[in-house]
Design a protein around this motif. Structure first.
Motif, PDB file in Angstrom:
ATOM      1  N   ALA A 183     -26.244  15.059 -32.944  1.00  0.00           N
ATOM      2  CA  ALA A 183     -26.316  16.241 -32.087  1.00  0.00           C
ATOM      3  C   ALA A 183     -27.077  15.971 -30.808  1.00  0.00           C
ATOM      4  CB  ALA A 183     -26.990  17.385 -32.855  1.00  0.00           C
ATOM      5  N   SER A 184     -28.016  15.036 -30.827  1.00  0.00           N
ATOM      6  CA  SER A 184     -28.787  14.722 -29.631  1.00  0.00           C
ATOM      7  C   SER A 184     -28.284  13.421 -29.044  1.00  0.00           C
ATOM      8  CB  SER A 184     -30.277  14.581 -29.967  1.00  0.00           C
ATOM      9  OG  SER A 184     -30.472  13.561 -30.909  1.00  0.00           O
ATOM     10  N   GLY A 185     -28.458  13.243 -27.745  1.00  0.00           N
ATOM     11  CA  GLY A 185     -27.958  12.043 -27.091  1.00  0.00           C
ATOM     12  C   GLY A 185     -28.739  11.714 -25.855  1.00  0.00           C
ATOM     13  N   GLN A 186     -28.368  10.629 -25.232  1.00  0.00           N
ATOM     14  CA  GLN A 186     -29.070  10.159 -24.046  1.00  0.00           C
ATOM     15  C   GLN A 186     -28.892  11.120 -22.889  1.00  0.00           C
ATOM     16  OE1 GLN A 186     -27.800   6.296 -22.810  1.00  0.00           O
ATOM     17  NE2 GLN A 186     -29.501   6.018 -21.435  1.00  0.00           N
ATOM     18  N   ARG A 187     -27.669  11.758 -22.810  1.00  0.00           N
ATOM     19  CA  ARG A 187     -27.377  12.680 -21.730  1.00  0.00           C
ATOM     20  C   ARG A 187     -27.658  14.110 -22.190  1.00  0.00           C
ATOM     21  NH1 ARG A 187     -26.791   9.362 -17.271  1.00  0.00           N
ATOM     22  NH2 ARG A 187     -25.667   7.516 -17.916  1.00  0.00           N
ATOM     23  N   PRO A 188     -28.044  15.028 -21.284  1.00  0.00           N
ATOM     24  CA  PRO A 188     -28.279  16.420 -21.651  1.00  0.00           C
ATOM     25  C   PRO A 188     -27.029  17.042 -22.245  1.00  0.00           C
ATOM     26  CG  PRO A 188     -29.123  15.948 -19.446  1.00  0.00           C
ATOM     27  CD  PRO A 188     -28.350  14.753 -19.880  1.00  0.00           C
ATOM     28  N   ALA A 189     -27.191  17.836 -23.320  1.00  0.00           N
ATOM     29  CA  ALA A 189     -26.036  18.399 -24.017  1.00  0.00           C
ATOM     30  C   ALA A 189     -25.261  19.359 -23.139  1.00  0.00           C
ATOM     31  CB  ALA A 189     -26.516  19.110 -25.290  1.00  0.00           C
ATOM     32  N   GLY A 190     -25.928  20.027 -22.195  1.00  0.00           N
ATOM     33  CA  GLY A 190     -25.242  20.998 -21.360  1.00  0.00           C
ATOM     34  C   GLY A 190     -24.477  20.390 -20.211  1.00  0.00           C
ATOM     35  N   GLU A 191     -24.619  19.125 -20.022  1.00  0.00           N
ATOM     36  CA  GLU A 191     -23.949  18.473 -18.914  1.00  0.00           C
ATOM     37  C   GLU A 191     -22.473  18.326 -19.230  1.00  0.00           C
ATOM     38  OE1 GLU A 191     -26.666  15.511 -17.113  1.00  0.00           O
ATOM     39  OE2 GLU A 191     -24.854  14.324 -16.962  1.00  0.00           O
ATOM     40  N   GLY A 192     -21.582  18.841 -18.368  1.00  0.00           N
ATOM     41  CA  GLY A 192     -20.160  18.817 -18.620  1.00  0.00           C
ATOM     42  C   GLY A 192     -19.556  17.443 -18.405  1.00  0.00           C
ATOM     43  N   PHE A 193     -18.337  17.305 -18.937  1.00  0.00           N
ATOM     44  CA  PHE A 193     -17.639  16.023 -18.838  1.00  0.00           C
ATOM     45  C   PHE A 193     -17.414  15.631 -17.381  1.00  0.00           C
ATOM     46  CE2 PHE A 193     -13.448  13.947 -18.359  1.00  0.00           C
ATOM     47  CZ  PHE A 193     -13.754  12.732 -18.939  1.00  0.00           C
ATOM     48  N   PHE A 194     -16.957  16.573 -16.550  1.00  0.00           N
ATOM     49  CA  PHE A 194     -16.635  16.227 -15.168  1.00  0.00           C
ATOM     50  C   PHE A 194     -17.889  15.913 -14.360  1.00  0.00           C
ATOM     51  CE2 PHE A 194     -12.806  18.543 -16.425  1.00  0.00           C
ATOM     52  CZ  PHE A 194     -11.848  17.611 -16.052  1.00  0.00           C
ATOM     53  N   LYS A 195     -19.001  16.552 -14.687  1.00  0.00           N
ATOM     54  CA  LYS A 195     -20.246  16.232 -14.004  1.00  0.00           C
ATOM     55  C   LYS A 195     -20.681  14.810 -14.339  1.00  0.00           C
ATOM     56  CE  LYS A 195     -24.928  17.914 -13.146  1.00  0.00           C
ATOM     57  NZ  LYS A 195     -25.934  18.964 -13.459  1.00  0.00           N
ATOM     58  N   GLN A 196     -20.526  14.441 -15.593  1.00  0.00           N
ATOM     59  CA  GLN A 196     -20.878  13.081 -15.995  1.00  0.00           C
ATOM     60  C   GLN A 196     -19.895  12.061 -15.410  1.00  0.00           C
ATOM     61  OE1 GLN A 196     -21.953  14.919 -20.220  1.00  0.00           O
ATOM     62  NE2 GLN A 196     -21.967  12.707 -20.306  1.00  0.00           N
ATOM     63  N   LEU A 197     -18.635  12.500 -15.279  1.00  0.00           N
ATOM     64  CA  LEU A 197     -17.624  11.626 -14.696  1.00  0.00           C
ATOM     65  C   LEU A 197     -17.968  11.262 -13.257  1.00  0.00           C
ATOM     66  CD1 LEU A 197     -14.826  10.280 -15.046  1.00  0.00           C
ATOM     67  CD2 LEU A 197     -13.804  12.423 -14.267  1.00  0.00           C
ATOM     68  N   LEU A 198     -18.649  12.185 -12.550  1.00  0.00           N
ATOM     69  CA  LEU A 198     -18.997  11.957 -11.147  1.00  0.00           C
ATOM     70  C   LEU A 198     -20.338  11.250 -10.984  1.00  0.00           C
ATOM     71  CD1 LEU A 198     -17.823  15.385  -9.652  1.00  0.00           C
ATOM     72  CD2 LEU A 198     -16.658  13.171  -9.517  1.00  0.00           C
ATOM     73  N   SER A 199     -20.940  10.823 -12.083  1.00  0.00           N
ATOM     74  CA  SER A 199     -22.191  10.064 -12.000  1.00  0.00           C
ATOM     75  C   SER A 199     -21.952   8.746 -11.261  1.00  0.00           C
ATOM     76  CB  SER A 199     -22.734   9.773 -13.399  1.00  0.00           C
ATOM     77  OG  SER A 199     -22.992  10.967 -14.092  1.00  0.00           O
ATOM     78  N   PRO A 200     -23.000   8.189 -10.631  1.00  0.00           N
ATOM     79  CA  PRO A 200     -22.825   6.951  -9.859  1.00  0.00           C
ATOM     80  C   PRO A 200     -22.218   5.824 -10.693  1.00  0.00           C
ATOM     81  CG  PRO A 200     -24.981   7.908  -9.433  1.00  0.00           C
ATOM     82  CD  PRO A 200     -24.367   8.717 -10.544  1.00  0.00           C
ATOM     83  N   GLY A 201     -21.170   5.246 -10.183  1.00  0.00           N
ATOM     84  CA  GLY A 201     -20.552   4.096 -10.822  1.00  0.00           C
ATOM     85  C   GLY A 201     -19.493   4.415 -11.862  1.00  0.00           C
ATOM     86  N   VAL A 202     -19.462   5.644 -12.375  1.00  0.00           N
ATOM     87  CA  VAL A 202     -18.531   5.964 -13.461  1.00  0.00           C
ATOM     88  C   VAL A 202     -17.090   5.985 -12.958  1.00  0.00           C
ATOM     89  CG1 VAL A 202     -17.876   7.675 -15.190  1.00  0.00           C
ATOM     90  CG2 VAL A 202     -20.292   7.185 -14.768  1.00  0.00           C
ATOM     91  N   LEU A 203     -16.852   6.638 -11.816  1.00  0.00           N
ATOM     92  CA  LEU A 203     -15.494   6.667 -11.257  1.00  0.00           C
ATOM     93  C   LEU A 203     -15.016   5.265 -10.888  1.00  0.00           C
ATOM     94  CD1 LEU A 203     -15.254   9.858  -8.997  1.00  0.00           C
ATOM     95  CD2 LEU A 203     -13.893   9.309 -11.023  1.00  0.00           C
ATOM     96  N   ARG A 241     -22.868   4.931 -23.214  1.00  0.00           N
ATOM     97  CA  ARG A 241     -24.115   5.256 -22.538  1.00  0.00           C
ATOM     98  C   ARG A 241     -23.906   6.202 -21.361  1.00  0.00           C
ATOM     99  NH1 ARG A 241     -27.555   1.313 -24.732  1.00  0.00           N
ATOM    100  NH2 ARG A 241     -29.253   1.499 -23.251  1.00  0.00           N
ATOM    101  N   SER A 242     -22.658   6.432 -20.977  1.00  0.00           N
ATOM    102  CA  SER A 242     -22.385   7.268 -19.807  1.00  0.00           C
ATOM    103  C   SER A 242     -22.020   8.698 -20.157  1.00  0.00           C
ATOM    104  CB  SER A 242     -21.243   6.656 -18.972  1.00  0.00           C
ATOM    105  OG  SER A 242     -21.616   5.396 -18.455  1.00  0.00           O
ATOM    106  N   PHE A 243     -21.663   8.956 -21.422  1.00  0.00           N
ATOM    107  CA  PHE A 243     -21.247  10.291 -21.813  1.00  0.00           C
ATOM    108  C   PHE A 243     -22.044  10.764 -23.015  1.00  0.00           C
ATOM    109  CE2 PHE A 243     -17.564   8.588 -19.583  1.00  0.00           C
ATOM    110  CZ  PHE A 243     -17.273   9.629 -18.714  1.00  0.00           C
ATOM    111  N   GLY A 244     -22.318  12.077 -23.048  1.00  0.00           N
ATOM    112  CA  GLY A 244     -23.041  12.675 -24.154  1.00  0.00           C
ATOM    113  C   GLY A 244     -22.176  12.799 -25.393  1.00  0.00           C
ATOM    114  N   PRO A 245     -22.779  13.192 -26.524  1.00  0.00           N
ATOM    115  CA  PRO A 245     -22.044  13.254 -27.795  1.00  0.00           C
ATOM    116  C   PRO A 245     -20.818  14.145 -27.746  1.00  0.00           C
ATOM    117  CG  PRO A 245     -24.404  13.445 -28.165  1.00  0.00           C
ATOM    118  CD  PRO A 245     -24.201  13.502 -26.686  1.00  0.00           C
ATOM    119  N   ARG A 246     -20.889  15.292 -27.036  1.00  0.00           N
ATOM    120  CA  ARG A 246     -19.765  16.211 -27.006  1.00  0.00           C
ATOM    121  C   ARG A 246     -18.676  15.775 -26.025  1.00  0.00           C
ATOM    122  NH1 ARG A 246     -18.632  19.259 -30.941  1.00  0.00           N
ATOM    123  NH2 ARG A 246     -17.602  20.758 -29.578  1.00  0.00           N
ATOM    124  N   GLN A 247     -18.944  14.733 -25.223  1.00  0.00           N
ATOM    125  CA  GLN A 247     -17.948  14.251 -24.271  1.00  0.00           C
ATOM    126  C   GLN A 247     -17.435  12.849 -24.610  1.00  0.00           C
ATOM    127  OE1 GLN A 247     -21.100  15.476 -22.828  1.00  0.00           O
ATOM    128  NE2 GLN A 247     -20.150  17.493 -22.967  1.00  0.00           N
TER     129      GLN A 247
END
Length: 382
Positions: free
Chosen positions: A184-204, A317-323
């Protein structure tokens, strides 16, 4: 912590990649056996890859939304077997195109969800992923060598039956695997959406590089067997040459936990892309020299082994558990997009430009991926 179901997870990878070991080297050869020209062969090979553009994202969203990833894996495995069995009824172009599309829609539902299940079982032992995944390489080797020998003795008319047997193995192994959910817990905040994480530096940039890398594999997976057969190699030798590459991949998987402790994911990806660029030039221009050909096949350790293991670590390491499901699905989808484009362009250019230029285009795509990773991705050590 529950005991890791190592052999159950490994058995699934063994059968899943045994199917890839049956299709990657021999599917184009089977279509050639049926009398299709290179352009039609490229299109038929591209159809399953194009389904990876749609299917993984749909199933990935469903897996993240419902959490029932293992049910999706089992359903996809059964439907893959059922849809591919339609190949026994007709071999016309339109019918084969339908079979390729239908079975691939369900087949591509399976692996991204299973990767999440595997990582959930591993929990803090993610470095052991490569030790499980290497059994997929073992399955690839067994089928590519075995079928290479088999088709020296028997007609390629038996090819569909061999694939159906392996698909039945995927179904059986999927029911042997116990379920597991990401923590249930992860490196990334649980409320952070998939598309927000997708736009993180280097991910695209990572995803663009993935598409380019898979595009560069287009001539390899579509025409290498036909290319080597035209150069005078027997089907048994061709099967062994494919196996050489996968043996190198297995050895790389066994070493990846140590490699990723010493080098960043970015450095591993850059090196993998650069060596892919070299490999395609060698295959396109010097495949008639056996020592060069063997060396080029050994480079599979980088062009798939280190590349895929580093990519899985990057995604984890780039996406949270729900993504995780959507992140894995987009990886599969862009791999499919790139692979389909590679199969299509190589199908049209093979006769028009020849093997040398077709592989040169692949080399350029991999080189561009190396430049993007070197200039736009951030350092991250596992």
């Amino acid at each position: 912590m529950a005991a890791l179901p190592y052999w159950r997870l490994s058995s699934f990878y063994l059968f899943y990649f045994a199917l890839l070991g049956s299709t990657a080297p021999f599917l184009a050869l089977y279509f050639d056996h049926l009398g299709f020209p290179s352009a039609r062969i490229g299109e038929l090979v591209a159809i399953p890859m194009l389904m990876r553009c749609v299917a993984p994202n749909l199933w990935g969203w469903l897996g993240d939304y419902t959490g029932r990833r293992l049910a999706i894996v089992r359903f996809g495995a059964v439907c893959t077997l059922a849809c591919f069995s339609l190949i026994l009824f007709d071999t016309s172009y339109a019918w084969l195109a339908m079979v390729m599309a239908l079975h691939a829609f369900f087949w591509h539902a399976v692996l991204p969800q299973f990767e999440v299940i595997t990582l959930a079982h591993l929990q803090a032992q993610t470095a052991r992923y490569s030790q499980i995944r290497l059994w997929g390489s073992v399955g690839f080797i067994l089928t590519v060598v075995g079928l290479g020998r088999l088709f020296e003795w028997f007609s390629l008319d038996a090819y569909p039956l061999a694939l159906l047997l392996i698909m039945a193995g995927i179904v059986g192994s999927s029911w042997w695997v116990p379920n597991a959910q990401p923590p249930a817990s992860g490196q990334r905040p649980a409320g952070e959406g998939f598309f927000k994480q997708l736009l993180s530096p280097g991910v695209l940039v990572f995803y663009i590089s993935v598409a380019l890398m898979q595009l560069s594999h287009g001539p390899y997976y579509t025409f290498l067997t036909l290319h080597l057969e035209h150069l005078g190699y027997s089907r048994g030798i061709i099967g062994m040459l494919w196996a050489v590459g996968v043996v190198a991949e297995v050895l790389m998987f066994m070493a990846m936990s140590r490699v990723l402790q010493r080098f960043s994911v970015r450095h591993v990806l850059i090196t993998s892309f650069a060596l892919a660029s070299l490999r395609w030039l060698l295959l396109g221009n010097f495949a008639d020299h056996l020592p060069v050909l063997i060396f080029a096949q050994l480079l599979h350790a980088a062009t798939f082994g280190s590349y895929h293991a580093a990519a899985i670590h990057f995604l984890q390491r780039s996406f949270g558990p729900r993504q995780q499901g959507q992140g894995q699905a987009l990886y599969a989808a862009l791999s499919g997009t790139g692979g389909a484009m590679g199969a299509l362009y190589s199908g049209y250019s093979w006769n028009a430009l020849g093997a040398g230029w077709t592989f040169a285009i692949a080399s350029l795509a991999a080189f561009i991926a190396a430049i993007l990773a070197a200039t736009c991705m951030k350092e991250e050590r596992v």
